[in-house]
Structure formats: C-alpha cells, structure tokens
Motif scaffolding. Structure first.
Motif, PDB file in Angstrom:
ATOM      1  N   LEU A   5     -16.110  23.003  11.542  1.00  0.00           N
ATOM      2  CA  LEU A   5     -14.834  22.567  10.982  1.00  0.00           C
ATOM      3  C   LEU A   5     -13.871  22.360  12.137  1.00  0.00           C
ATOM      4  N   ILE A   6     -13.386  21.129  12.283  1.00  0.00           N
ATOM      5  CA  ILE A   6     -12.397  20.810  13.314  1.00  0.00           C
ATOM      6  C   ILE A   6     -11.061  20.675  12.597  1.00  0.00           C
ATOM      7  N   THR A   7     -10.113  21.530  12.937  1.00  0.00           N
ATOM      8  CA  THR A   7      -8.845  21.562  12.210  1.00  0.00           C
ATOM      9  C   THR A   7      -7.673  21.291  13.149  1.00  0.00           C
ATOM     10  N   LEU A   8      -6.790  20.394  12.725  1.00  0.00           N
ATOM     11  CA  LEU A   8      -5.592  20.044  13.492  1.00  0.00           C
ATOM     12  C   LEU A   8      -4.380  20.130  12.579  1.00  0.00           C
ATOM     13  N   ARG A   9      -3.236  20.517  13.141  1.00  0.00           N
ATOM     14  CA  ARG A   9      -1.999  20.534  12.361  1.00  0.00           C
ATOM     15  C   ARG A   9      -1.210  19.270  12.662  1.00  0.00           C
ATOM     16  N   ILE A  10      -0.833  18.558  11.607  1.00  0.00           N
ATOM     17  CA  ILE A  10      -0.018  17.355  11.728  1.00  0.00           C
ATOM     18  C   ILE A  10       1.224  17.564  10.875  1.00  0.00           C
ATOM     19  N   ASN A  11       2.363  17.715  11.531  1.00  0.00           N
ATOM     20  CA  ASN A  11       3.614  18.024  10.820  1.00  0.00           C
ATOM     21  C   ASN A  11       3.422  19.292   9.983  1.00  0.00           C
ATOM     22  N   GLU A  12       3.557  19.176   8.670  1.00  0.00           N
ATOM     23  CA  GLU A  12       3.420  20.347   7.788  1.00  0.00           C
ATOM     24  C   GLU A  12       2.058  20.394   7.119  1.00  0.00           C
ATOM     25  N   THR A  13       1.095  19.649   7.630  1.00  0.00           N
ATOM     26  CA  THR A  13      -0.222  19.590   6.991  1.00  0.00           C
ATOM     27  C   THR A  13      -1.324  19.973   7.971  1.00  0.00           C
ATOM     28  N   LEU A  14      -2.505  20.226   7.427  1.00  0.00           N
ATOM     29  CA  LEU A  14      -3.687  20.541   8.217  1.00  0.00           C
ATOM     30  C   LEU A  14      -4.780  19.530   7.901  1.00  0.00           C
ATOM     31  N   LEU A  15      -5.300  18.912   8.931  1.00  0.00           N
ATOM     32  CA  LEU A  15      -6.413  17.984   8.784  1.00  0.00           C
ATOM     33  C   LEU A  15      -7.682  18.709   9.207  1.00  0.00           C
ATOM     34  N   MET A  19       0.851  -1.195   0.000  1.00  0.00           N
ATOM     35  CA  MET A  19       0.000   0.000   0.000  1.00  0.00           C
ATOM     36  C   MET A  19       0.890   1.250   0.000  1.00  0.00           C
ATOM     37  N   SER A  20       0.620   2.169  -0.953  1.00  0.00           N
ATOM     38  CA  SER A  20       1.395   3.402  -1.026  1.00  0.00           C
ATOM     39  C   SER A  20       1.059   4.292   0.166  1.00  0.00           C
ATOM     40  N   VAL A  21       1.918   5.289   0.392  1.00  0.00           N
ATOM     41  CA  VAL A  21       1.675   6.210   1.502  1.00  0.00           C
ATOM     42  C   VAL A  21       0.370   6.966   1.283  1.00  0.00           C
ATOM     43  N   ARG A  22       0.114   7.402   0.033  1.00  0.00           N
ATOM     44  CA  ARG A  22      -1.132   8.125  -0.249  1.00  0.00           C
ATOM     45  C   ARG A  22      -2.349   7.239   0.035  1.00  0.00           C
ATOM     46  N   GLU A  23      -2.285   5.983  -0.373  1.00  0.00           N
ATOM     47  CA  GLU A  23      -3.392   5.059  -0.097  1.00  0.00           C
ATOM     48  C   GLU A  23      -3.563   4.861   1.415  1.00  0.00           C
ATOM     49  N   SER A  24      -2.445   4.845   2.118  1.00  0.00           N
ATOM     50  CA  SER A  24      -2.501   4.707   3.567  1.00  0.00           C
ATOM     51  C   SER A  24      -3.138   5.932   4.214  1.00  0.00           C
ATOM     52  N   LEU A  25      -2.825   7.121   3.687  1.00  0.00           N
ATOM     53  CA  LEU A  25      -3.440   8.351   4.196  1.00  0.00           C
ATOM     54  C   LEU A  25      -4.951   8.316   4.008  1.00  0.00           C
ATOM     55  N   ILE A  26      -5.381   7.900   2.809  1.00  0.00           N
ATOM     56  CA  ILE A  26      -6.818   7.806   2.524  1.00  0.00           C
ATOM     57  C   ILE A  26      -7.489   6.819   3.470  1.00  0.00           C
ATOM     58  N   LYS A  27      -6.788   5.734   3.774  1.00  0.00           N
ATOM     59  CA  LYS A  27      -7.325   4.725   4.691  1.00  0.00           C
ATOM     60  C   LYS A  27      -7.625   5.346   6.055  1.00  0.00           C
ATOM     61  N   HIS A  28      -6.694   6.153   6.564  1.00  0.00           N
ATOM     62  CA  HIS A  28      -6.890   6.748   7.883  1.00  0.00           C
ATOM     63  C   HIS A  28      -7.918   7.878   7.844  1.00  0.00           C
ATOM     64  N   LEU A  29      -7.974   8.604   6.746  1.00  0.00           N
ATOM     65  CA  LEU A  29      -9.027   9.615   6.598  1.00  0.00           C
ATOM     66  C   LEU A  29     -10.396   8.939   6.566  1.00  0.00           C
ATOM     67  N   THR A  30     -10.454   7.777   5.908  1.00  0.00           N
ATOM     68  CA  THR A  30     -11.713   7.029   5.819  1.00  0.00           C
ATOM     69  C   THR A  30     -12.166   6.534   7.188  1.00  0.00           C
ATOM     70  N   LYS A  46       2.674   9.515  11.695  1.00  0.00           N
ATOM     71  CA  LYS A  46       3.746   8.629  11.225  1.00  0.00           C
ATOM     72  C   LYS A  46       3.802   8.594   9.697  1.00  0.00           C
ATOM     73  N   LYS A  47       2.639   8.415   9.068  1.00  0.00           N
ATOM     74  CA  LYS A  47       2.597   8.297   7.614  1.00  0.00           C
ATOM     75  C   LYS A  47       2.988   9.600   6.924  1.00  0.00           C
ATOM     76  N   LEU A  48       2.583  10.734   7.501  1.00  0.00           N
ATOM     77  CA  LEU A  48       2.931  12.014   6.895  1.00  0.00           C
ATOM     78  C   LEU A  48       4.429  12.276   6.996  1.00  0.00           C
ATOM     79  N   GLY A  49       5.064  11.760   8.053  1.00  0.00           N
ATOM     80  CA  GLY A  49       6.516  11.852   8.145  1.00  0.00           C
ATOM     81  C   GLY A  49       7.175  11.110   7.004  1.00  0.00           C
ATOM     82  N   GLU A  50       6.630   9.942   6.648  1.00  0.00           N
ATOM     83  CA  GLU A  50       7.152   9.166   5.519  1.00  0.00           C
ATOM     84  C   GLU A  50       6.870   9.881   4.200  1.00  0.00           C
ATOM     85  N   PHE A  51       5.672  10.446   4.093  1.00  0.00           N
ATOM     86  CA  PHE A  51       5.234  11.093   2.857  1.00  0.00           C
ATOM     87  C   PHE A  51       6.126  12.283   2.515  1.00  0.00           C
TER      88      PHE A  51
END
Length: 332
Positions: free
Chosen positions: A85-95, A1-12, A121-126
């Motif tokens: 809208l619930i917004t969190l910062r994870i590394n260099e991204t915003l969820l 599973m690619s990192v992007r697919e893994s991100l989608i999995k956790h968003l899902t 963890k996954k965003l660190g890899e991404f």
C-alpha cells in the motif's frame, strides 16, 4: 466534467500506468472513502480495511516526526504478503495505491507525480480550499517524484549474515548485540529492537546526531505505530504486515525515513508457556541520501542474522523474501 469525474479520471490514469496496480482509492484522513477505481484481481481486497490502513499509515508515525522536528510526511509504504500500500496525503485527503510488488516494482515515479499535480489542484476545488500557488503544487508533485525515485534507488547490499559462529540460544541477547555491532553499512542514524510493550531490548545510534528525542522514546513511539498498523490489518486477505516505511522531510536532499518490521520471536525462559515468548520488532531511522535499496538490504541482513539466533518465524521469513523481490529491480 464535474470535479468528482475529474478525480476518477486521474485515479484511472494511476491505475492504468501499471497492470500490477489493483486499486487506487481516495479517502479523507478519517478513512471515509471519497472515490476509488480498481481492476479484477485474484487478490481479494476489502476496501474499508484499505481506507482504515491508509488513515493509520499517516497518523501512526506522526508523533515521531513531531518529536524529531521533521515535517511533512510525504509517503508511506506498507508491505504485506501479497501487496504494497503506497499512501500519500493530498490536502485533506489520503491517496492509497494497492500494488502487487511481486509482479512489478518500482512504481512509475513520473506518472504518479504528474497525477499528484492535477489531483492536488482538483481536490482544492472539491473542498473549496484552492489557495495553493502554482509553485506549491509543483513543489508537492516534485517531492512525491523524488521520494519514489530515491526509495527505489541505491547500491544493493549483498545478502550476508552477521550471526556469530557460535551462539547460545538459551542466552540469545548478547549474540544479538554482536549482530547489531557487526553492521557493515552506515545507513541508519539509529536502530533498535523492541518488544510489543515498547521495551527496547538493544539499540545503536550514530554519535553526534543530537536528536531531540531519546532512542528509547523514539523506539517506543515507532513500535506503537507498527502495532497499530498490525492491528488494523489483522485477518486481512492481503496477508500479514511485513514492513512499514514512512518518508518525511521538506526537501528531497533532506528526506528522512522510518522503517519497522518483524524480527522473530524471543523466548525469555525455557518453559513452553506462550507468555514467555515475545515478538521482536526492528526499528530504524535513516536519511534517504543513499537511496532505499541499501536500507532494505541492510535491514534484511540484520533481521536474517537475528532470526538465525532466535529460530524460524514465518512472518519474518516472508519479510526477508519480500526484500529480495524489491531489491532485484530498481531505478538506474
């Protein structure tokens, strides 16, 4: 599973945790979308506007947190007529989670914290910056869990009015001052009323706090943040901005919160000219040790009392209705 697919999995997994969650979106700090997952809804969502609001939600309050020597912002809640809208910062991204709070509230803190753990963890890899230790990742997810739990906890404040029995609408400021003096629950460190220009109309502060920024400068900065959020959401299908709340701090026992919301319209003269009418915003700084429920309840009471003096105003009335929805259910 690619990192992007893994991100989608956790968003899902975040999306599936609640049928009232409409969209989960990940973007960079400039608002550029990275990944998203959503479900069909009667509420129309402009994805580009959500990413812009996500970026604003974290940049808007940054100056106040810096001036107060409080870091880091953990989470923000931006309430609109239809969704939060619930917004969190994870590394260099915003969820950002777009959630229908009318149907279900509060969020599942444990599930969201678990997702934050794996996403960090996954965003660190991404992004090739996976140097965070296991302890740092756990600390981050625990802070998210604590912020959500604390914001949805606390003793409910009864819905009461602080409005004086007799007041003069032609000279409202002294009676609004009476409202601010009548607050029953010592929840706020400081609170104030400002107009869009940043001018503080009236303010109160707990003595002995010795904060590194004056209440006038604090209020002006918070007002800029609120106006920026309003501008980003202008014309949105999710409705008017009712309230913006940001939670910051290094440890759960020392979390601070900033709340800004509308408080009606003040007429500066008896003429009908619109130039004599200004929007009034309520701004408060608080610790989260009492939980978020009393903060929302006391803000509602203050603003309801001010509205009785200033007269009806639909956005402010919608804020009061939203608080009644939010405080009707909470964590035990």
């Amino acid at each position: 599973m690619s990192v992007r697919e893994s991100l989608i999995k956790h968003l899902t997994s975040i999306l599936r945790a609640s049928s009232s969650t409409i969209l989960v979106l990940l973007c960079d700090q400039n608002g550029l979308s990275i990944a998203k997952i959503g479900r069909k809804s009667d509420i129309e969502i402009d994805h580009n506007q959500i990413t812009s609001l996500a970026a604003a939600a974290f940049s808007a309050s940054a100056e106040n947190w810096d001036d107060l020597h409080i870091a880091d912002q953990v989470i923000s809640f931006s309430y609109f007529d239809k969704v939060c809208l619930i917004t969190l910062r994870i590394n260099e991204t915003l969820l950002t989670i777009v959630h229908d709070y009318h149907k279900e509230w509060p969020l599942d803190a444990d599930n969201l914290a678990s997702s934050m753990y794996y996403l960090k963890k996954k965003l660190g890899e991404f992004f090739g910056t996976s140097d965070a230790t296991e302890e740092e990742v756990e600390e981050f997810s625990n802070k998210v869990r604590s912020a959500i739990y604390l914001f949805g906890m606390g003793t409910e404040v009864p819905f009461v009015s602080y409005t004086p029995e007799n007041f003069d609408k032609s000279n409202s400021l002294p009676f609004i001052s009476t409202v601010l003096d009548s607050v029953q629950n010592p929840i706020f460190i400081r609170y104030s009323l400002v107009v869009p220009s940043g001018l503080t109309l009236d303010a109160r502060e707990i003595s002995g706090q010795n904060l590194p920024i004056s209440i006038e400068a604090f209020s002006a900065n918070a007002n800029v943040a609120f106006q920026k959020m309003k501008e980003e959401s202008k014309g949105s299908s999710i409705g008017e901005l009712l309230c913006y709340i940001a939670i910051s701090g290094q440890k759960p026992e020392k979390f601070y919160g900033l709340i800004t919301c509308p408080s009606g319209k003040l007429r500066f003269s008896d003429t009908e000219a619109t130039s004599n009418i200004e929007d009034v915003s309520f701004i408060g700084l608080f610790t989260l040790e009492y939980g978020g429920i009393p903060v929302m309840g006391e803000s509602r009471n203050i603003i309801y009392s001010i509205l009785e003096i200033l007269g009806k105003e639909i956005i402010t009335e919608n804020f009061i209705n939203a608080v009644n929805v939010l405080t009707s259910s909470k964590f035990d």
